[in-house]
Design an enzyme around this catalytic site. Structure first.
Site, PDB file in Angstrom:
ATOM      1  N   ASP A 268       0.880  -1.162   0.000  1.00  0.00           N
ATOM      2  CA  ASP A 268       0.000   0.000   0.000  1.00  0.00           C
ATOM      3  C   ASP A 268       0.924   1.220   0.000  1.00  0.00           C
ATOM      4  OD1 ASP A 268      -1.610   2.167   0.534  1.00  0.00           O
ATOM      5  OD2 ASP A 268      -2.852   1.129   2.011  1.00  0.00           O
TER       6      ASP A 268
ATOM      7  N   TYR B   9      -8.373  14.385  -8.616  1.00  0.00           N
ATOM      8  CA  TYR B   9      -7.430  13.662  -9.483  1.00  0.00           C
ATOM      9  C   TYR B   9      -6.600  14.646 -10.306  1.00  0.00           C
ATOM     10  CZ  TYR B   9      -5.727  10.408 -13.069  1.00  0.00           C
ATOM     11  OH  TYR B   9      -4.931   9.668 -13.916  1.00  0.00           O
TER      12      TYR B   9
ATOM     13  N   LYS C 243      -2.480  15.024 -10.114  1.00  0.00           N
ATOM     14  CA  LYS C 243      -1.541  14.741 -11.201  1.00  0.00           C
ATOM     15  C   LYS C 243      -0.679  15.967 -11.512  1.00  0.00           C
ATOM     16  CE  LYS C 243      -2.313  10.390 -11.819  1.00  0.00           C
ATOM     17  NZ  LYS C 243      -1.272   9.390 -11.593  1.00  0.00           N
TER      18      LYS C 243
END
Ligand code: NDP
Length: 260
Positions: A73, A167, A171
């Site tokens: 993880d 998201y 990024k």
């Protein structure tokens, strides 16, 4: 051989070892396979240990390389340390880290719960940070290494028709972290680059769903999505000595999507 011109390095990874996070499916599996085909031994790590081990077995059979699957993880420092130790124990070395693990949720910004935002940043940004720091501490004792981060065109544009604010921001952070670590770690012989893919057919990106067609496919100059194996050669190139003068680059592979 022309006088005074040395042979250029080829994108070979013979004798090297790579860790690929999230490497049992989608883009990560294509990366792990291409790295092994280029001669690397590979450790695949994701939360699903069984899937990681199964993919590793298949890749080892196919490529003849040592490929190990392990539970990882990326949000947990002890897991990151164990993944690096696994690579060193299994193959005696670690040369390449591909930070591929990532998650994306489609939801309008006004409706995003705190836990979802935190989870995206924990995996997509802090995971890259932890894995990079742990691998780089090893690289500094081993004479260097390469890191390839999987960013996205979402770090540069805002996707449509779905909203994915966390998201997109994550990024952009991956791209800037790539540049920051590249600048800081160049003196240690560590190169850090990123790939920014456009739409690629995986579980994360349901490119065949009709509701996405007009924006994802018809808006793109090449009018199609990529297959994972079309992005993989770029990762091999950036991981290998063939890209020896590149660091801090974010290389877009998007079929021209960001041209418009
Ligand atoms: P998938 O959803 O198919 O695969 C994601 C992988 O990441 C899975 O193996 C998953 O395994 C793993 N993962 C997720 N969370 C963690 C975690 N906490 N620790 C370790 N592994 C984790 O996605 P893709 O193959 O499409 O995406 C791969 C990368 O490429 C991502 O970073 C994505 O953002 C990026 N990308 C994808 C694009 C696309 O169009 N598909 C375009 C641009 C970038 P598990 O859940 O078992 O941990």
């Amino acid at each position: 051989m022309l006088d005074g011109l040395a042979d250029p390095p080829t994108p070979s990874l013979a004798g090297r070892t790579a860790v690929v996070t999230g490497g049992y499916r989608g883009l990560g599996l294509a990366f792990a396979r291409a790295l092994a085909q280029a001669g690397a031994d590979v450790v695949i790590g994701a939360r699903d240990e069984g899937a990681s081990r199964a993919a590793a077995r298949l890749l080892a059979e196919e490529t003849g390389r040592r490929v190990v699957g392990t539970a990882l993880d990326v949000t947990r420092r002890e897991d990151a340390e164990r993944a690096v130790a696994t690579a060193v124990e299994a193959t005696g070395r670690l040369d390449v880290l591909v930070n591929n693990a990532g998650v994306c949720y489609h939801r309008p910004a006004l409706e995003v719960p705190d836990e979802e935002f935190d989870s995206v940043f924990d995996i997509n940004v802090k995971g890259v940070w932890l894995m990079s720091q742990v691998a780089a501490r090893h690289f500094t004792t081993a004479g260097g290494g390469t890191i390839v981060n999987i960013g996205s065109i979402s770090g540069q544009i805002v996707n449509r028709p779905q909203w994915q604010p966390a998201y997109n921001a994550s990024k952009a952070a991956v791209h800037q972290l790539t540049k920051s670590l590249a600048a800081e770690w160049a003196p240690f012989g560590i190169r850090v680059n990123a790939v920014a893919p456009g739409y690629v057919r995986t579980e994360m990106a349901p490119v065949d769903e009709p509701r996405f067609r007009s924006r994802w496919i018809d808006d793109a100059p090449m009018r199609r999505a990529a297959e994972p194996e079309e992005i993989a050669p770029l990762v091999v190139f950036l991981a290998s000595d063939a890209s020896s003068f590149m660091t801090g680059s974010v290389v877009v592979a998007d079929g021209g999507y960001t041209l418009f």
